[in-house]
Design a protein around this motif. Structure first.
Motif, PDB file in Angstrom:
ATOM      1  N   GLU A  31       0.845  -1.198   0.000  1.00  0.00           N
ATOM      2  CA  GLU A  31       0.000   0.000   0.000  1.00  0.00           C
ATOM      3  C   GLU A  31       0.882   1.251   0.000  1.00  0.00           C
ATOM      4  O   GLU A  31       1.730   1.413   0.869  1.00  0.00           O
ATOM      5  N   PRO A  32       0.704   2.138  -0.984  1.00  0.00           N
ATOM      6  CA  PRO A  32       1.490   3.376  -0.992  1.00  0.00           C
ATOM      7  C   PRO A  32       1.025   4.340   0.102  1.00  0.00           C
ATOM      8  O   PRO A  32      -0.160   4.424   0.407  1.00  0.00           O
ATOM      9  N   VAL A  33       1.981   5.038   0.681  1.00  0.00           N
ATOM     10  CA  VAL A  33       1.702   6.036   1.710  1.00  0.00           C
ATOM     11  C   VAL A  33       2.410   7.324   1.287  1.00  0.00           C
ATOM     12  O   VAL A  33       3.634   7.399   1.356  1.00  0.00           O
ATOM     13  N   PRO A  34       1.659   8.316   0.813  1.00  0.00           N
ATOM     14  CA  PRO A  34       2.292   9.582   0.431  1.00  0.00           C
ATOM     15  C   PRO A  34       2.862  10.289   1.659  1.00  0.00           C
ATOM     16  O   PRO A  34       2.226  10.335   2.710  1.00  0.00           O
ATOM     17  N   VAL A  35       4.070  10.796   1.513  1.00  0.00           N
ATOM     18  CA  VAL A  35       4.715  11.542   2.595  1.00  0.00           C
ATOM     19  C   VAL A  35       5.078  12.910   2.027  1.00  0.00           C
ATOM     20  O   VAL A  35       6.110  13.069   1.374  1.00  0.00           O
ATOM     21  N   GLU A  36       4.176  13.866   2.247  1.00  0.00           N
ATOM     22  CA  GLU A  36       4.356  15.206   1.692  1.00  0.00           C
ATOM     23  C   GLU A  36       5.662  15.838   2.157  1.00  0.00           C
ATOM     24  O   GLU A  36       6.328  16.535   1.392  1.00  0.00           O
ATOM     25  N   SER A  71       9.623  -0.479  20.441  1.00  0.00           N
ATOM     26  CA  SER A  71       8.503  -1.217  19.840  1.00  0.00           C
ATOM     27  C   SER A  71       8.047  -0.558  18.548  1.00  0.00           C
ATOM     28  O   SER A  71       7.827  -1.234  17.545  1.00  0.00           O
ATOM     29  N   ASN A  72       7.897   0.762  18.573  1.00  0.00           N
ATOM     30  CA  ASN A  72       7.471   1.476  17.370  1.00  0.00           C
ATOM     31  C   ASN A  72       8.500   1.354  16.257  1.00  0.00           C
ATOM     32  O   ASN A  72       8.152   1.215  15.085  1.00  0.00           O
ATOM     33  N   ALA A  73       9.781   1.406  16.618  1.00  0.00           N
ATOM     34  CA  ALA A  73      10.836   1.280  15.618  1.00  0.00           C
ATOM     35  C   ALA A  73      10.817  -0.110  14.989  1.00  0.00           C
ATOM     36  O   ALA A  73      10.926  -0.251  13.763  1.00  0.00           O
ATOM     37  N   LEU A  74      10.667  -1.144  15.808  1.00  0.00           N
ATOM     38  CA  LEU A  74      10.596  -2.499  15.276  1.00  0.00           C
ATOM     39  C   LEU A  74       9.368  -2.654  14.378  1.00  0.00           C
ATOM     40  O   LEU A  74       9.454  -3.218  13.284  1.00  0.00           O
ATOM     41  N   ALA A  75       8.230  -2.152  14.826  1.00  0.00           N
ATOM     42  CA  ALA A  75       7.009  -2.229  14.013  1.00  0.00           C
ATOM     43  C   ALA A  75       7.218  -1.537  12.668  1.00  0.00           C
ATOM     44  O   ALA A  75       6.803  -2.046  11.622  1.00  0.00           O
ATOM     45  N   PRO A 111       8.098  11.533  14.339  1.00  0.00           N
ATOM     46  CA  PRO A 111       6.838  10.784  14.507  1.00  0.00           C
ATOM     47  C   PRO A 111       5.868  10.943  13.334  1.00  0.00           C
ATOM     48  O   PRO A 111       5.101  10.026  13.061  1.00  0.00           O
ATOM     49  N   VAL A 112       5.891  12.072  12.637  1.00  0.00           N
ATOM     50  CA  VAL A 112       4.946  12.265  11.536  1.00  0.00           C
ATOM     51  C   VAL A 112       5.101  11.158  10.484  1.00  0.00           C
ATOM     52  O   VAL A 112       4.112  10.656   9.963  1.00  0.00           O
ATOM     53  N   LEU A 113       6.323  10.746  10.197  1.00  0.00           N
ATOM     54  CA  LEU A 113       6.548   9.689   9.219  1.00  0.00           C
ATOM     55  C   LEU A 113       6.203   8.325   9.802  1.00  0.00           C
ATOM     56  O   LEU A 113       5.521   7.523   9.156  1.00  0.00           O
ATOM     57  N   ILE A 114       6.647   8.064  11.010  1.00  0.00           N
ATOM     58  CA  ILE A 114       6.352   6.782  11.656  1.00  0.00           C
ATOM     59  C   ILE A 114       4.845   6.599  11.779  1.00  0.00           C
ATOM     60  O   ILE A 114       4.308   5.533  11.459  1.00  0.00           O
ATOM     61  N   ASP A 115       4.146   7.643  12.235  1.00  0.00           N
ATOM     62  CA  ASP A 115       2.693   7.555  12.410  1.00  0.00           C
ATOM     63  C   ASP A 115       1.981   7.282  11.095  1.00  0.00           C
ATOM     64  O   ASP A 115       1.070   6.449  11.041  1.00  0.00           O
ATOM     65  N   LYS A 116       2.363   7.982  10.025  1.00  0.00           N
ATOM     66  CA  LYS A 116       1.704   7.765   8.726  1.00  0.00           C
ATOM     67  C   LYS A 116       1.880   6.326   8.275  1.00  0.00           C
ATOM     68  O   LYS A 116       0.925   5.677   7.833  1.00  0.00           O
ATOM     69  N   ALA A 117       3.103   5.832   8.373  1.00  0.00           N
ATOM     70  CA  ALA A 117       3.380   4.471   7.914  1.00  0.00           C
ATOM     71  C   ALA A 117       2.652   3.441   8.777  1.00  0.00           C
ATOM     72  O   ALA A 117       1.987   2.543   8.247  1.00  0.00           O
ATOM     73  N   LEU A 118       2.775   3.561  10.084  1.00  0.00           N
ATOM     74  CA  LEU A 118       2.158   2.559  10.959  1.00  0.00           C
ATOM     75  C   LEU A 118       0.638   2.616  10.929  1.00  0.00           C
ATOM     76  O   LEU A 118      -0.020   1.571  10.947  1.00  0.00           O
ATOM     77  N   ASN A 119       0.062   3.804  10.855  1.00  0.00           N
ATOM     78  CA  ASN A 119      -1.398   3.893  10.780  1.00  0.00           C
ATOM     79  C   ASN A 119      -1.928   3.191   9.538  1.00  0.00           C
ATOM     80  O   ASN A 119      -2.918   2.458   9.595  1.00  0.00           O
TER      81      ASN A 119
END
Length: 146
Positions: A31-36, A71-75, A111-119
């Protein structure tokens, strides 16, 4: 003159046909996740049920003494893949591998990048419960994209 609408019975799959149809569909396509902020796209993995089980097993053994950022980094390292679905954090055989250095580097990502990807990862792999309308919209979209 009135036209009649033909009704057809949905196709019933056998085991081989079902597995081939899934393999040929977009159901497991990343699934693509745009990162502005980066003016780029990253991809997150769509997991099969066995991969989901492996994910949960890996997350169970995350050292708790290293904090939730570990945990977030591993995820994140389990979530991000290339366009073909290959792990970005992998060994020579393509199997997921996140070294201590990888985890430390990922912990420095905003976190903005981690959150977008993980969400997005949690959504496409059904780690979060969608509302009935969201689930129907998602199912309709997956069927159209298959």
């Amino acid at each position: 003159m009135a036209t009649t609408k033909k009704t057809s019975k949905p196709t019933a799959f056998g085991k081989t046909t079902l597995l081939a149809a899934i393999a040929a569909s977009n159901m497991l396509k990343p699934e693509p996740v745009p990162v502005e902020e980066l003016n780029a796209v990253i991809y997150v993995k769509r997991m099969g049920i066995g991969e989901r089980d492996e994910y949960f097993e890996k997350m169970k053994v995350v050292p708790t003494d290293k904090g939730s950022s570990h945990s977030n980094a591993l995820a994140f390292t389990l979530a991000v893949v290339d366009e073909d679905g290959s792990y970005l954090f992998a060994d020579d055989k393509g199997e997921h591998l996140a070294t201590d250095e990888d985890i430390e580097a990922v912990q420095k990502i905003p976190p903005v990048l981690i959150d977008k990807a993980l969400n997005k990862f949690y959504e496409v792999n059904r780690f979060i419960k969608l509302s009935p309308q969201q689930a129907q919209d998602d199912a309709d979209g997956e069927l159209k994209n298959s």
